[in-house]
Design an enzyme around this catalytic site. Structure first.
Site, PDB file in Angstrom:
ATOM      1  N   ARG A 124      -1.602  -9.856  12.691  1.00 43.81           N
ATOM      2  CA  ARG A 124      -2.027  -8.858  11.648  1.00 43.81           C
ATOM      3  C   ARG A 124      -2.918  -9.659  10.443  1.00 43.81           C
ATOM      4  O   ARG A 124      -3.580  -8.934   9.859  1.00 43.81           O
ATOM      5  CB  ARG A 124      -0.841  -8.155  11.263  1.00 43.81           C
ATOM      6  CG  ARG A 124      -0.152  -7.212  12.364  1.00 43.81           C
ATOM      7  CD  ARG A 124       1.280  -6.740  12.019  1.00 43.81           C
ATOM      8  NE  ARG A 124       1.231  -5.914  10.966  1.00 43.81           N
ATOM      9  CZ  ARG A 124       2.479  -5.619  10.132  1.00 43.81           C
ATOM     10  NH1 ARG A 124       3.491  -6.351  10.574  1.00 43.81           N
ATOM     11  NH2 ARG A 124       2.657  -4.670   9.048  1.00 43.81           N
ATOM     12  N   ARG A 151      10.609  -2.123  11.096  1.00 38.18           N
ATOM     13  CA  ARG A 151       9.581  -2.008  12.161  1.00 38.18           C
ATOM     14  C   ARG A 151       9.393  -2.921  13.096  1.00 38.18           C
ATOM     15  O   ARG A 151       9.607  -4.024  12.589  1.00 38.18           O
ATOM     16  CB  ARG A 151       8.054  -1.877  11.248  1.00 38.18           C
ATOM     17  CG  ARG A 151       7.851  -0.613  10.713  1.00 38.18           C
ATOM     18  CD  ARG A 151       6.642  -0.559   9.710  1.00 38.18           C
ATOM     19  NE  ARG A 151       5.639  -1.221  10.244  1.00 38.18           N
ATOM     20  CZ  ARG A 151       4.241  -1.412   9.547  1.00 38.18           C
ATOM     21  NH1 ARG A 151       4.288  -0.539   8.556  1.00 38.18           N
ATOM     22  NH2 ARG A 151       3.224  -1.996  10.047  1.00 38.18           N
ATOM     23  N   LYS A 195       0.727  -1.214   0.209  1.00 30.90           N
ATOM     24  CA  LYS A 195       0.042  -0.196  -0.031  1.00 30.90           C
ATOM     25  C   LYS A 195       0.989   1.219  -0.101  1.00 30.90           C
ATOM     26  O   LYS A 195       0.724   2.325  -0.812  1.00 30.90           O
ATOM     27  CB  LYS A 195      -0.964  -0.063   1.258  1.00 30.90           C
ATOM     28  CG  LYS A 195      -2.024  -1.151   1.369  1.00 30.90           C
ATOM     29  CD  LYS A 195      -2.650  -0.954   2.610  1.00 30.90           C
ATOM     30  CE  LYS A 195      -2.217  -1.198   4.015  1.00 30.90           C
ATOM     31  NZ  LYS A 195      -1.650  -2.446   4.454  1.00 30.90           N
ATOM     32  N   ARG A 221     -10.163   0.569   8.252  1.00 34.13           N
ATOM     33  CA  ARG A 221      -9.800  -0.867   8.407  1.00 34.13           C
ATOM     34  C   ARG A 221     -10.544  -1.678   9.075  1.00 34.13           C
ATOM     35  O   ARG A 221     -10.509  -2.905   9.080  1.00 34.13           O
ATOM     36  CB  ARG A 221      -8.468  -0.752   9.243  1.00 34.13           C
ATOM     37  CG  ARG A 221      -7.094  -1.203   8.636  1.00 34.13           C
ATOM     38  CD  ARG A 221      -5.898  -1.020   9.566  1.00 34.13           C
ATOM     39  NE  ARG A 221      -4.855  -1.862   9.111  1.00 34.13           N
ATOM     40  CZ  ARG A 221      -3.554  -1.143   8.896  1.00 34.13           C
ATOM     41  NH1 ARG A 221      -3.650   0.138   8.503  1.00 34.13           N
ATOM     42  NH2 ARG A 221      -2.735  -1.833   8.304  1.00 34.13           N
ATOM     43  N   ARG A 267      11.293  -6.048   4.554  1.00 37.70           N
ATOM     44  CA  ARG A 267      10.907  -4.662   4.410  1.00 37.70           C
ATOM     45  C   ARG A 267      11.842  -3.915   5.170  1.00 37.70           C
ATOM     46  O   ARG A 267      12.036  -4.168   6.570  1.00 37.70           O
ATOM     47  CB  ARG A 267       9.455  -4.403   4.980  1.00 37.70           C
ATOM     48  CG  ARG A 267       9.204  -3.030   4.844  1.00 37.70           C
ATOM     49  CD  ARG A 267       7.465  -2.731   4.745  1.00 37.70           C
ATOM     50  NE  ARG A 267       6.745  -3.198   5.765  1.00 37.70           N
ATOM     51  CZ  ARG A 267       5.424  -3.288   5.861  1.00 37.70           C
ATOM     52  NH1 ARG A 267       4.885  -2.683   4.814  1.00 37.70           N
ATOM     53  NH2 ARG A 267       4.800  -3.785   6.974  1.00 37.70           N
TER      54      ARG A 267
HETATM   55  P1  AMP Z   1       0.508   0.070   8.562  1.00 35.67           P
HETATM   56  O1  AMP Z   1       1.366   1.111   8.614  1.00 35.67           O
HETATM   57  O2  AMP Z   1      -0.685   0.610   7.794  1.00 35.67           O
HETATM   58  O3  AMP Z   1       0.710  -1.410   8.505  1.00 35.67           O
HETATM   59  O4  AMP Z   1      -0.121  -0.010  10.287  1.00 35.67           O
HETATM   60  C1  AMP Z   1       0.655  -0.314  11.368  1.00 35.67           C
HETATM   61  C2  AMP Z   1      -0.270  -0.749  12.574  1.00 35.67           C
HETATM   62  O5  AMP Z   1      -0.930   0.496  12.847  1.00 35.67           O
HETATM   63  C3  AMP Z   1      -1.511  -1.651  12.281  1.00 35.67           C
HETATM   64  O6  AMP Z   1      -0.848  -2.785  12.472  1.00 35.67           O
HETATM   65  C4  AMP Z   1      -2.495  -1.056  13.349  1.00 35.67           C
HETATM   66  O7  AMP Z   1      -2.129  -1.780  14.518  1.00 35.67           O
HETATM   67  C5  AMP Z   1      -2.198   0.307  13.385  1.00 35.67           C
HETATM   68  N1  AMP Z   1      -3.243   1.094  12.395  1.00 35.67           N
HETATM   69  C6  AMP Z   1      -2.862   1.725  11.392  1.00 35.67           C
HETATM   70  N2  AMP Z   1      -4.240   2.106  10.811  1.00 35.67           N
HETATM   71  C7  AMP Z   1      -4.946   1.918  11.621  1.00 35.67           C
HETATM   72  C8  AMP Z   1      -6.496   2.113  11.671  1.00 35.67           C
HETATM   73  N3  AMP Z   1      -7.035   2.784  10.355  1.00 35.67           N
HETATM   74  N4  AMP Z   1      -7.214   1.539  12.400  1.00 35.67           N
HETATM   75  C9  AMP Z   1      -6.653   0.909  13.599  1.00 35.67           C
HETATM   76  N5  AMP Z   1      -5.072   0.685  13.769  1.00 35.67           N
HETATM   77  C10 AMP Z   1      -4.521   0.981  12.470  1.00 35.67           C
END
Ligand code: AMP
Length: 215
Positions: free
Chosen positions: A171, A160, A13, A88, A127
């Site tokens: 996840r 990360r 993404k 999400r 990553r």
């Molecule tokens: P990402 O960078 O999009 O993979 O997000 C990393 C983590 O942030 C996710 O695994 C969630 O724990 C949290 N997170 C990101 N976006 C959201 C969202 N819209 N709602 C809830 N948790 C989120």
């Protein structure tokens, strides 16, 4: 253009969002990045978010919704936006529709990046992210020109905390349970743009832009 980009963790993404936001001149807003930034600054919201993120869980809907409602009102979102990683959950998607209605805007498309699970796990463990600009690399398929250094801004790369095998499994389960139903939600609104996300960064980005232009 008013866009969101969805997909499993590691689907790419953030990588594809970079090219799309440049093409349309719209801000790329990653809720995950907003949380990571708050965690590094140790703000109250960051401390709360970290408890969920470290366990591979989602941050509560009301926290994510409040961030987006605030962010979307900022000046740079007036000509469009690309939300990455939001919504999400179905609850977030419904709340987002209400926010858009309130500010008199409509989503143009919900881009869904489709990638098989084996590819996702490989992508996540390899990553690396830039500590300064957030750009994503992959030590196998998209390595930086100089080891561990960002091509764009020269800052150091990092892995990360949640990009490890145990957290990835959690996840992915959360994704299948809570986020995947959004594909049908946006299909029913006639907003879904489904993209095969296996391929080179430039090819997939072009495929997405061509699909958006054809709308
Ligand atoms: P990402 O960078 O999009 O993979 O997000 C990393 C983590 O942030 C996710 O695994 C969630 O724990 C949290 N997170 C990101 N976006 C959201 C969202 N819209 N709602 C809830 N948790 C989120």
């Amino acid at each position: 253009m008013h866009l969101i980009i969805m997909g499993a963790p590691g689907a790419g993404k953030g990588t594809y969002a970079e090219g799309i936001s440049k093409y349309y001149g719209i801000p790329h807003i990653s809720t995950g990045e907003i949380f990571r930034d708050a965690i590094s600054k140790e703000t109250p919201m960051g401390i709360l978010a970290k408890m969920y993120i470290d366990k591979g869980q989602l941050v509560p809907d009301d926290v994510a919704n409040a961030i987006v409602e605030e962010r979307i009102k900022q000046e740079d979102c007036q000509k469009g936006f690309l939300f990455d990683g939001f919504p999400r959950t179905l609850n977030q998607a419904i709340e987002f529709e209400k926010v858009l209605e309130k500010i008199g805007k409509q989503l143009d498309a919900a881009i869904n990046i489709d990638v098989p699970e084996e590819v996702i796990i490989e992508r996540i463990v390899h990553r690396r992210i830039c500590t300064k600009c957030g750009k994503s690399f992959n030590v196998v398929t998209l390595p930086p020109k100089q080891e561990n250094i960002c091509d764009d801004c020269g800052a150091e790369l990092y892995q990360r905390d949640d990009d490890n095998y145990e957290t990835i499994r959690k996840r992915l389960d959360v994704y299948y349970d809570l986020t995947m139903p959004l594909i049908d939600f946006y299909k029913s609104l006639n907003k879904l743009v489904n993209i095969d996300g296996v391929g080179k960064k430039e090819e997939v980005t072009k495929l997405i832009i061509d699909s958006l232009e054809a709308l």
